[in-house]
Design a protein around this motif. Sequence first.
Motif, PDB file in Angstrom:
ATOM      1  N   PRO A  33       0.832  -1.207   0.000  1.00 16.57           N
ATOM      2  CA  PRO A  33       0.000   0.000   0.000  1.00 16.57           C
ATOM      3  C   PRO A  33       0.868   1.258   0.000  1.00 16.57           C
ATOM      4  CG  PRO A  33      -0.058  -1.042   2.154  1.00 16.57           C
ATOM      5  CD  PRO A  33       0.751  -1.935   1.245  1.00 16.57           C
ATOM      6  N   PHE A  34       0.359   2.305  -0.621  1.00 10.77           N
ATOM      7  CA  PHE A  34       1.080   3.570  -0.592  1.00 10.77           C
ATOM      8  C   PHE A  34       0.072   4.697  -0.372  1.00 10.77           C
ATOM      9  CE2 PHE A  34       0.030   2.637  -4.953  1.00 10.77           C
ATOM     10  CZ  PHE A  34      -0.479   3.828  -5.442  1.00 10.77           C
ATOM     11  N   GLU A  35       0.552   5.751   0.218  1.00  8.65           N
ATOM     12  CA  GLU A  35      -0.302   6.883   0.550  1.00  8.65           C
ATOM     13  C   GLU A  35      -0.622   7.699  -0.703  1.00  8.65           C
ATOM     14  OE1 GLU A  35      -0.142  11.005   3.161  1.00  8.65           O
ATOM     15  OE2 GLU A  35       1.379   9.466   3.467  1.00  8.65           O
ATOM     16  N   VAL A  36      -1.870   8.097  -0.811  1.00 10.25           N
ATOM     17  CA  VAL A  36      -2.290   8.967  -1.895  1.00 10.25           C
ATOM     18  C   VAL A  36      -2.796  10.250  -1.263  1.00 10.25           C
ATOM     19  CG1 VAL A  36      -3.910   9.290  -3.800  1.00 10.25           C
ATOM     20  CG2 VAL A  36      -2.933   7.021  -3.357  1.00 10.25           C
ATOM     21  N   ARG A  37      -2.140  11.335  -1.603  1.00 14.19           N
ATOM     22  CA  ARG A  37      -2.549  12.615  -1.035  1.00 14.19           C
ATOM     23  C   ARG A  37      -3.741  13.163  -1.813  1.00 14.19           C
ATOM     24  NH1 ARG A  37       3.416  15.263  -0.445  1.00 14.19           N
ATOM     25  NH2 ARG A  37       4.209  13.648   0.925  1.00 14.19           N
ATOM     26  N   ARG A  38      -4.694  13.677  -1.092  1.00 15.75           N
ATOM     27  CA  ARG A  38      -5.875  14.259  -1.728  1.00 15.75           C
ATOM     28  C   ARG A  38      -5.561  15.687  -2.135  1.00 15.75           C
ATOM     29  NH1 ARG A  38     -11.034  11.900   1.557  1.00 15.75           N
ATOM     30  NH2 ARG A  38     -10.261   9.784   1.599  1.00 15.75           N
ATOM     31  N   ASP A  39      -5.896  15.974  -3.363  1.00 16.14           N
ATOM     32  CA  ASP A  39      -5.674  17.311  -3.901  1.00 16.14           C
ATOM     33  C   ASP A  39      -6.974  17.767  -4.540  1.00 16.14           C
ATOM     34  OD1 ASP A  39      -5.025  19.559  -5.465  1.00 16.14           O
ATOM     35  OD2 ASP A  39      -3.005  18.803  -5.869  1.00 16.14           O
ATOM     36  N   ARG A  40      -7.722  18.591  -3.837  1.00 18.11           N
ATOM     37  CA  ARG A  40      -9.042  19.026  -4.302  1.00 18.11           C
ATOM     38  C   ARG A  40      -8.963  19.721  -5.659  1.00 18.11           C
ATOM     39  NH1 ARG A  40     -13.870  19.232  -2.077  1.00 18.11           N
ATOM     40  NH2 ARG A  40     -13.082  18.760  -0.011  1.00 18.11           N
ATOM     41  N   GLU A  41      -7.941  20.539  -5.884  1.00 19.94           N
ATOM     42  CA  GLU A  41      -7.803  21.271  -7.151  1.00 19.94           C
ATOM     43  C   GLU A  41      -7.626  20.308  -8.324  1.00 19.94           C
ATOM     44  OE1 GLU A  41      -4.812  24.454  -9.271  1.00 19.94           O
ATOM     45  OE2 GLU A  41      -4.863  24.360  -7.094  1.00 19.94           O
ATOM     46  N   GLN A  42      -6.761  19.328  -8.170  1.00 21.76           N
ATOM     47  CA  GLN A  42      -6.543  18.356  -9.238  1.00 21.76           C
ATOM     48  C   GLN A  42      -7.796  17.521  -9.487  1.00 21.76           C
ATOM     49  OE1 GLN A  42      -3.980  18.040 -11.351  1.00 21.76           O
ATOM     50  NE2 GLN A  42      -3.179  19.866 -10.377  1.00 21.76           N
ATOM     51  N   PHE A  43      -8.501  17.176  -8.412  1.00 19.85           N
ATOM     52  CA  PHE A  43      -9.729  16.409  -8.551  1.00 19.85           C
ATOM     53  C   PHE A  43     -10.767  17.203  -9.336  1.00 19.85           C
ATOM     54  CE2 PHE A  43     -13.871  14.908  -6.907  1.00 19.85           C
ATOM     55  CZ  PHE A  43     -13.790  13.599  -7.343  1.00 19.85           C
ATOM     56  N   GLN A  44     -10.880  18.487  -9.064  1.00 26.00           N
ATOM     57  CA  GLN A  44     -11.828  19.340  -9.786  1.00 26.00           C
ATOM     58  C   GLN A  44     -11.446  19.454 -11.264  1.00 26.00           C
ATOM     59  OE1 GLN A  44     -14.758  20.404  -8.674  1.00 26.00           O
ATOM     60  NE2 GLN A  44     -14.279  19.356  -6.758  1.00 26.00           N
ATOM     61  N   LYS A  45     -10.146  19.487 -11.558  1.00 23.32           N
ATOM     62  CA  LYS A  45      -9.701  19.524 -12.955  1.00 23.32           C
ATOM     63  C   LYS A  45     -10.095  18.247 -13.688  1.00 23.32           C
ATOM     64  CE  LYS A  45      -5.765  22.641 -12.466  1.00 23.32           C
ATOM     65  NZ  LYS A  45      -4.301  22.775 -12.575  1.00 23.32           N
ATOM     66  N   ILE A  46      -9.949  17.108 -13.016  1.00 25.35           N
ATOM     67  CA  ILE A  46     -10.328  15.834 -13.623  1.00 25.35           C
ATOM     68  C   ILE A  46     -11.830  15.822 -13.896  1.00 25.35           C
ATOM     69  CG2 ILE A  46     -10.597  13.349 -13.167  1.00 25.35           C
ATOM     70  CD1 ILE A  46      -7.896  13.498 -11.693  1.00 25.35           C
ATOM     71  N   LEU A  47     -12.619  16.294 -12.932  1.00 28.31           N
ATOM     72  CA  LEU A  47     -14.069  16.355 -13.134  1.00 28.31           C
ATOM     73  C   LEU A  47     -14.424  17.270 -14.298  1.00 28.31           C
ATOM     74  CD1 LEU A  47     -15.520  16.511  -9.509  1.00 28.31           C
ATOM     75  CD2 LEU A  47     -15.456  14.565 -11.062  1.00 28.31           C
ATOM     76  N   GLY A  48     -13.732  18.394 -14.425  1.00 24.88           N
ATOM     77  CA  GLY A  48     -13.983  19.311 -15.536  1.00 24.88           C
ATOM     78  C   GLY A  48     -13.706  18.662 -16.876  1.00 24.88           C
ATOM     79  N   ARG A  49     -12.613  17.934 -16.958  1.00 22.64           N
ATOM     80  CA  ARG A  49     -12.285  17.227 -18.201  1.00 22.64           C
ATOM     81  C   ARG A  49     -13.332  16.169 -18.516  1.00 22.64           C
ATOM     82  NH1 ARG A  49      -6.178  16.636 -16.378  1.00 22.64           N
ATOM     83  NH2 ARG A  49      -5.439  18.685 -16.976  1.00 22.64           N
ATOM     84  N   ALA A  50     -13.777  15.457 -17.490  1.00 17.32           N
ATOM     85  CA  ALA A  50     -14.800  14.428 -17.697  1.00 17.32           C
ATOM     86  C   ALA A  50     -16.094  15.060 -18.217  1.00 17.32           C
ATOM     87  CB  ALA A  50     -15.057  13.676 -16.395  1.00 17.32           C
ATOM     88  N   ARG A  51     -16.464  16.206 -17.677  1.00 16.25           N
ATOM     89  CA  ARG A  51     -17.678  16.883 -18.144  1.00 16.25           C
ATOM     90  C   ARG A  51     -17.568  17.265 -19.621  1.00 16.25           C
ATOM     91  NH1 ARG A  51     -17.113  19.603 -12.865  1.00 16.25           N
ATOM     92  NH2 ARG A  51     -18.611  18.609 -11.485  1.00 16.25           N
ATOM     93  N   ILE A  52     -16.395  17.693 -20.035  1.00 14.65           N
ATOM     94  CA  ILE A  52     -16.177  18.060 -21.436  1.00 14.65           C
ATOM     95  C   ILE A  52     -16.323  16.834 -22.334  1.00 14.65           C
ATOM     96  CG2 ILE A  52     -14.438  18.849 -23.098  1.00 14.65           C
ATOM     97  CD1 ILE A  52     -13.414  20.728 -20.837  1.00 14.65           C
ATOM     98  N   VAL A  53     -15.728  15.721 -21.920  1.00 17.50           N
ATOM     99  CA  VAL A  53     -15.819  14.489 -22.710  1.00 17.50           C
ATOM    100  C   VAL A  53     -17.268  14.018 -22.787  1.00 17.50           C
ATOM    101  CG1 VAL A  53     -15.182  12.038 -22.757  1.00 17.50           C
ATOM    102  CG2 VAL A  53     -13.447  13.771 -22.257  1.00 17.50           C
ATOM    103  N   ILE A  54     -17.979  14.046 -21.666  1.00 16.60           N
ATOM    104  CA  ILE A  54     -19.380  13.627 -21.653  1.00 16.60           C
ATOM    105  C   ILE A  54     -20.205  14.509 -22.579  1.00 16.60           C
ATOM    106  CG2 ILE A  54     -21.452  13.508 -20.205  1.00 16.60           C
ATOM    107  CD1 ILE A  54     -19.506  12.610 -17.908  1.00 16.60           C
ATOM    108  N   SER A  55     -19.952  15.802 -22.543  1.00 19.84           N
ATOM    109  CA  SER A  55     -20.660  16.731 -23.426  1.00 19.84           C
ATOM    110  C   SER A  55     -20.398  16.386 -24.893  1.00 19.84           C
ATOM    111  CB  SER A  55     -20.211  18.164 -23.137  1.00 19.84           C
ATOM    112  OG  SER A  55     -20.673  19.043 -24.115  1.00 19.84           O
ATOM    113  N   GLY A  56     -19.155  16.103 -25.229  1.00 19.59           N
ATOM    114  CA  GLY A  56     -18.808  15.740 -26.603  1.00 19.59           C
ATOM    115  C   GLY A  56     -19.484  14.462 -27.052  1.00 19.59           C
ATOM    116  N   VAL A  57     -19.536  13.475 -26.169  1.00 23.99           N
ATOM    117  CA  VAL A  57     -20.183  12.209 -26.501  1.00 23.99           C
ATOM    118  C   VAL A  57     -21.675  12.426 -26.734  1.00 23.99           C
ATOM    119  CG1 VAL A  57     -20.824   9.927 -25.596  1.00 23.99           C
ATOM    120  CG2 VAL A  57     -18.475  10.756 -25.348  1.00 23.99           C
TER     121      VAL A  57
END
Length: 64
Positions: free
Chosen positions: A5-29
């Motif tokens: 196991p390894f520690e994964v640091r939570r980064d709210r800003e990066q998570f929001q960027k990933i969600l934004g990209r996902a929304r763009i892809v979903i919109s395109g589909v």
Amino acid sequence: MNFKPFEVRRDREQFQKILGRARIVISGVKQLEAGNFPNWIKPRWKDECEGCLFRPICDAVEAK
């Protein structure tokens, strides 16, 4: 199989960027499913589309 196991640091800003990209892809589909080609999809460099595996799909969508 050994797993370590390894520690994964939570980064709210990066998570929001990933969600934004996902929304763009979903919109395109959704646009493609509706028979429209998303205007924001553009080649990244000259002649990128020439050797693209998905070119027949783009051509068919744009022909409608």
